[in-house]
Structures are given as structure tokens and as C-alpha cells.
Scaffold this motif. Structure first.
Motif, short mmCIF file in Angstrom:
data_model
loop_
_atom_site.label_atom_id
_atom_site.label_comp_id
_atom_site.label_asym_id
_atom_site.label_seq_id
_atom_site.Cartn_x
_atom_site.Cartn_y
_atom_site.Cartn_z
N GLY A 37 0.78 -1.22 0.00
CA GLY A 37 0.00 0.00 0.00
C GLY A 37 0.81 1.27 0.00
N GLU A 38 2.14 1.18 -0.14
CA GLU A 38 2.99 2.37 -0.09
C GLU A 38 3.21 2.92 -1.50
OE1 GLU A 38 7.12 3.72 2.12
OE2 GLU A 38 7.03 1.72 1.25
N LEU A 39 3.30 4.24 -1.61
CA LEU A 39 3.58 4.92 -2.87
C LEU A 39 4.94 5.58 -2.76
CD1 LEU A 39 2.72 5.95 -5.67
CD2 LEU A 39 1.48 7.80 -4.53
N VAL A 40 5.91 5.10 -3.55
CA VAL A 40 7.28 5.60 -3.50
C VAL A 40 7.62 6.28 -4.82
CG1 VAL A 40 9.72 4.92 -3.39
CG2 VAL A 40 8.06 3.90 -1.81
N ALA A 41 8.23 7.45 -4.74
CA ALA A 41 8.67 8.18 -5.93
C ALA A 41 10.16 7.95 -6.14
CB ALA A 41 8.40 9.67 -5.77
N LEU A 42 10.54 7.65 -7.39
CA LEU A 42 11.95 7.64 -7.79
C LEU A 42 12.21 9.00 -8.43
CD1 LEU A 42 12.28 4.10 -9.45
CD2 LEU A 42 12.76 4.76 -7.08
N LEU A 43 12.99 9.82 -7.76
CA LEU A 43 13.21 11.20 -8.16
C LEU A 43 14.68 11.41 -8.49
CD1 LEU A 43 12.24 14.23 -8.31
CD2 LEU A 43 12.78 14.36 -5.87
N GLY A 44 14.95 12.12 -9.57
CA GLY A 44 16.34 12.40 -9.92
C GLY A 44 16.44 12.99 -11.31
N PRO A 45 17.63 13.45 -11.69
CA PRO A 45 17.83 14.03 -13.02
C PRO A 45 17.80 12.98 -14.12
CG PRO A 45 19.92 13.86 -11.87
CD PRO A 45 18.86 13.46 -10.88
N SER A 46 17.74 13.42 -15.36
CA SER A 46 17.80 12.50 -16.50
C SER A 46 19.10 11.71 -16.44
CB SER A 46 17.73 13.29 -17.81
OG SER A 46 16.49 13.95 -17.91
N HIS A 64 11.02 13.55 -12.52
CA HIS A 64 12.17 14.43 -12.31
C HIS A 64 11.71 15.73 -11.67
CE1 HIS A 64 10.55 15.73 -16.24
NE2 HIS A 64 10.88 16.92 -15.82
N ASP A 65 10.41 15.81 -11.34
CA ASP A 65 9.80 17.01 -10.78
C ASP A 65 9.73 16.86 -9.26
OD1 ASP A 65 7.97 18.92 -9.78
OD2 ASP A 65 6.86 18.99 -11.67
N GLN A 66 10.56 17.60 -8.53
CA GLN A 66 10.63 17.42 -7.08
C GLN A 66 9.32 17.82 -6.39
OE1 GLN A 66 10.97 19.96 -4.58
NE2 GLN A 66 11.33 21.80 -5.78
N GLU A 67 8.63 18.83 -6.91
CA GLU A 67 7.36 19.22 -6.31
C GLU A 67 6.33 18.11 -6.43
OE1 GLU A 67 3.83 22.56 -6.94
OE2 GLU A 67 5.83 22.96 -7.76
N GLU A 68 6.33 17.44 -7.58
CA GLU A 68 5.41 16.32 -7.82
C GLU A 68 5.69 15.19 -6.83
OE1 GLU A 68 4.31 15.42 -11.97
OE2 GLU A 68 5.40 13.56 -11.61
N ALA A 69 6.95 14.83 -6.67
CA ALA A 69 7.31 13.75 -5.76
C ALA A 69 6.92 14.09 -4.33
CB ALA A 69 8.82 13.48 -5.85
N MET A 70 7.18 15.32 -3.91
CA MET A 70 6.90 15.71 -2.53
C MET A 70 5.40 15.77 -2.26
SD MET A 70 10.02 16.10 -1.56
CE MET A 70 10.65 17.23 -0.35
N PHE A 76 19.20 19.43 -5.36
CA PHE A 76 18.14 18.93 -6.25
C PHE A 76 16.75 19.32 -5.75
CE2 PHE A 76 15.42 15.96 -8.49
CZ PHE A 76 15.95 16.04 -9.77
N LEU A 77 16.60 19.47 -4.44
CA LEU A 77 15.28 19.74 -3.88
C LEU A 77 15.02 21.24 -3.71
CD1 LEU A 77 14.97 16.90 -1.22
CD2 LEU A 77 14.01 17.00 -3.52
N GLY A 78 15.36 22.02 -4.72
CA GLY A 78 15.05 23.44 -4.67
C GLY A 78 16.28 24.32 -4.72
N ASN A 79 16.05 25.63 -4.91
CA ASN A 79 17.15 26.59 -5.00
C ASN A 79 17.87 26.71 -3.67
OD1 ASN A 79 16.42 27.13 -7.64
ND2 ASN A 79 15.16 28.90 -7.11
N VAL A 80 19.18 26.94 -3.74
CA VAL A 80 19.97 27.12 -2.52
C VAL A 80 20.97 28.25 -2.73
CG1 VAL A 80 19.80 24.74 -1.71
CG2 VAL A 80 21.65 25.37 -3.25
N ASN A 81 21.36 28.86 -1.63
CA ASN A 81 22.47 29.80 -1.61
C ASN A 81 23.68 29.10 -1.01
OD1 ASN A 81 21.09 32.31 -2.48
ND2 ASN A 81 19.92 32.03 -0.59
#
Length: 357
Positions: free
Chosen positions: A28-37, A195-201, A236-241
Motif C-alpha cells: 500500500g505504499e507509494l514511492v517516488a523515484l526522483l532524480g535528473p535525467s 524528475h519534478d521534485q514538487e510532484e514527488a513531494m 536537487f530539492l530546490g534553489n539554494v544559496n
């Protein structure tokens, strides 16, 4: 039904697509594989499905070995990015297809197929489109039909390869919410690639961050965002300084801030890099009390809905920084392009060579 991937490796000629990858997906778990091409997401998904075979390692479905089984033997439901619907068939016939082509001894009776397809079309909220052709549907509707077709054969697991990648932003957001609600209802172990981090989150129970053929980190959306394991995950999970510094005499000085770090030794001269997200940057018109304030010049101000995004240039190094504040705070400060200001990271994560603090 559960999915377990054990020490999977895969090469395509000289290219090593997967490097000793292991992953567990609970019932019953939904897991996202997230990463660049090129990170190995789709290759791993296809190996779980039985559409590709690993060079090494093992696939287990509900604890039983499935490594050498075909896709049909594994009873997986696979949803492709570009729907893969039969253009000459109606919506009803597309969903019924997997049931109609089963061997005669396994094929359900005609009325049972009819009832199941009607039930699935109702589940994906398209019961009034059963006689339409795919060309008469929107992209979001076609993707829902593809999902209904995958569910028709009562799969042990559900696999989705960038299911919303071909859709526009508004439809993607609507379908993300719909998929989450649907998954909570059908409760099948599921893996989807994006590859869309917002979608995975937004959608996943857990997120596996992939890079160059291996998993960098796996955890809940909150865990991977708030406690990234390394600089790759943070970036990968958003903009950073970025704030560059060094370890010296048991202390780390980064971005005007100083942190006790005796674990690196008194004589260490290691390079340190601080990471802070734009929404964690405090901005003031006057230099605040205490350490950590950095003088900047405002280069650009861009209001997006309730958020104001600022592009800033450091006075000391000339490096560019980004900050995000709400509109009320922006009005209160009266910021203008070209004027000086001061920023201070509210939360900073520091990485030192192979260590993190």
C-alpha cells in the motif's frame, strides 16, 4: 503486496545505469523515484516491471523471487508517460483490452468484464466517456484511462513512468491530487518515476533520490527536504544559496557565521560550504546586531503571488544570492533595486568534505 529490490546492477555497453541498488516498497505504499535525467530511475522501474532484466541482483514481489519472470508473470500494472492507448478503440475497449486478451482459461466472462470496466471508469471519473475515442479526450483524461487500463488486470503492483510529464502545469497539479486520493482507495504498492521534485513531494509516501545509478537518500518528503544527506540532495530539492568557508582551529567560519567544530581537529584546514534556502534568508535595511549579517545590493525584485523574490549581490565577494519574503514584509522594508541591505541565513546546513553538521 510488497516490492523488494536487492543489489540490482545494470549496464548498457560501457554505461553503468544502476550500481548495486536496493529498495523496499511496503504494501500500500507509494514511492517516488526522483532524480535528473540519466540517473537510472526508468531503468530501475522497467526492471521491477520485467521489461528489462538486471545483470546482477534480485527482485522480490511479496517475498517471492520474480527476477526471471516476464512482465505478464509478475502481474504488474504499467502506466507510460505518453498513455500508449489504442487510437482506434473506444475508451471502454481500451480498458477492457487486458482482460479480453487473457488466455481462455483465465479470461473473465463477458458480463464480468463489462462490470469491471464500468466500475473502473467510475473510479477514474470517466464513466460518461466510455464510447469516446482517445482523440476526443484531453491529455489528463487520457492518462486516467491509461491508469484504469493498468488496474483492470488486477496488478500486484502499480508502476508509473513520468505519468504527468506530457501534461501542462495546471492539469499536472490536478492529477497529482487525484492520483493520491485514488491510491489511498486502491492501496496497491506503487512506484512512480519523476524528475519534478514538487510532484514527488506532493504525492509520495517516501521519496528515493537517485543520482548516477544509485540512491543518494530515501525518506519521507519531510525527511529528505529538512535533512538532506548530502549536497546533491540539497541542490536537487530546490534553489539554494552557497556560502564558502574553511575549518580552522576547531571552528568553521562560513557566510559571516562561526560554528564550533572541534571534531575536525585544531589544525584542520578543510573547505566548508554552507547551504541555505531562499526562504530561510532574513533581510534588513540596517545591519542587525550579532554575527552573520552580510552586506548586499538589491539587483532585482520580482513579486509572484504572495511571495517576493529578491536577487542580491554580496558586497564582499560579488556572489549572487536569492531571498524570498512575503509581500507584507517587502512593503514594510520598502526595498528598492540598487539600494543596500543586509541578509542573514536563518537556517544553514554545513557540509565539510565527507562530513556534515
Amino acid at each position: 503486496m510488497s516490492i523488494e529490490v536487492r543489489n540490482i546492477s545494470k549496464r548498457f555497453g560501457e554505461f553503468e545505469a544502476l550500481k548495486d541498488v536496493s529498495l523496499k516498497v511496503g504494501p500500500g505504499e507509494l514511492v517516488a523515484l526522483l532524480g535528473p535525467s540519466g540517473s537510472g530511475k526508468t531503468t530501475l522501474l522497467r526492471i521491477i516491471a520485467g521489461l528489462e532484466f538486471a545483470d546482477n541482483g534480485m527482485i522480490l514481489l511479496n517475498g517471492a523471487k520474480a527476477t526471471t519472470q516476464t512482465a505478464a508473470q509478475r502481474r504488474v500494472g504499467f502506466v507510460f508517460q505518453h498513455y500508449a492507448l489504442f487510437r482506434h478503440m473506444t475508451v471502454f475497449e481500451n480498458v477492457a483490452f487486458g482482460l479480453r486478451v487473457k488466455p481462455r482459461r483465465l479470461r473473465p466472462p463477458r458480463q464480468e468484464i463489462q462490470d469491471k470496466v464500468v466500475s473502473l471508469l467510475r473510479l477514474v471519473q470517466l464513466e460518461y466517456h466510455s464510447n469516446h475515442l482517445p482523440s476526443q479526450l484531453s491529455g489528463g483524461q487520457r492518462q486516467r484511462i491509461a491508469l484504469a487500463r493498468a488496474l483492470a488486470v488486477e496488478p500486484q503492483v502499480l508502476l508509473l513512468d513520468e505519468p504527468f510529464g506530457a501534461l501542462d502545469a495546471k492539469v499536472r497539479k490536478e492529477l497529482r491530487k487525484w492520483l493520491r486520493r485514488l491510491h489511498d482507495e486502491i492501496h496497491i504498492a506503487s512506484v512512480f518515476v519523476t524528475h519534478d521534485q514538487e510532484e514527488a513531494m506532493d504525492v509520495a509516501d517516501r521519496v528515493a533520490l537517485m543520482n548516477e545509478g544509485h540512491i543518494e537518500q530515501i525518506g519521507t518528503p519531510e525527511e529528505v527536504y529538512d535533512n538532506p544527506a548530502n549536497p546533491f540532495v540539497f541542490n536537487f530539492l530546490g534553489n539554494v544559496n552557497l556560502f564558502h568557508g574553511r575549518v580552522s582551529s576547531g571552528r568553521i567560519r562560513v557566510g559571516g557565521m562561526e560554528v564550533e567544530a572541534t571534531q575536525y581537529g585544531r589544525s584542520s584546514r578543510a573547505t566548508a560550504v554552507g547551504y541555505a534556502r531562499p526562504h530561510d534568508m532574513e533581510i534588513e535595511r540596517e545591519a542587525p546586531q550579532g554575527e552573520g549579517a552580510i552586506g548586499v545590493t538589491i539587483l532585482h525584485i520580482h513579486a509572484v503571488g504572495p511571495t517576493v523574490r529578491l536577487q542580491l549581490r554580496r558586497s564582499d565577494t560579488g556572489e549572487t544570492l536569492e531571498a524570498e519574503i512575503n509581500k507584507d514584509r517587502s512593503r514594510q522594508l520598502g526595498l528598492k533595486v540598487g539600494e543596500p541591505a543586509y541578509v542573514r541565513p536563518r537556517h544553514m546546513r554545513i557540509f565539510v568534505e565527507d562530513y556534515t553538521i
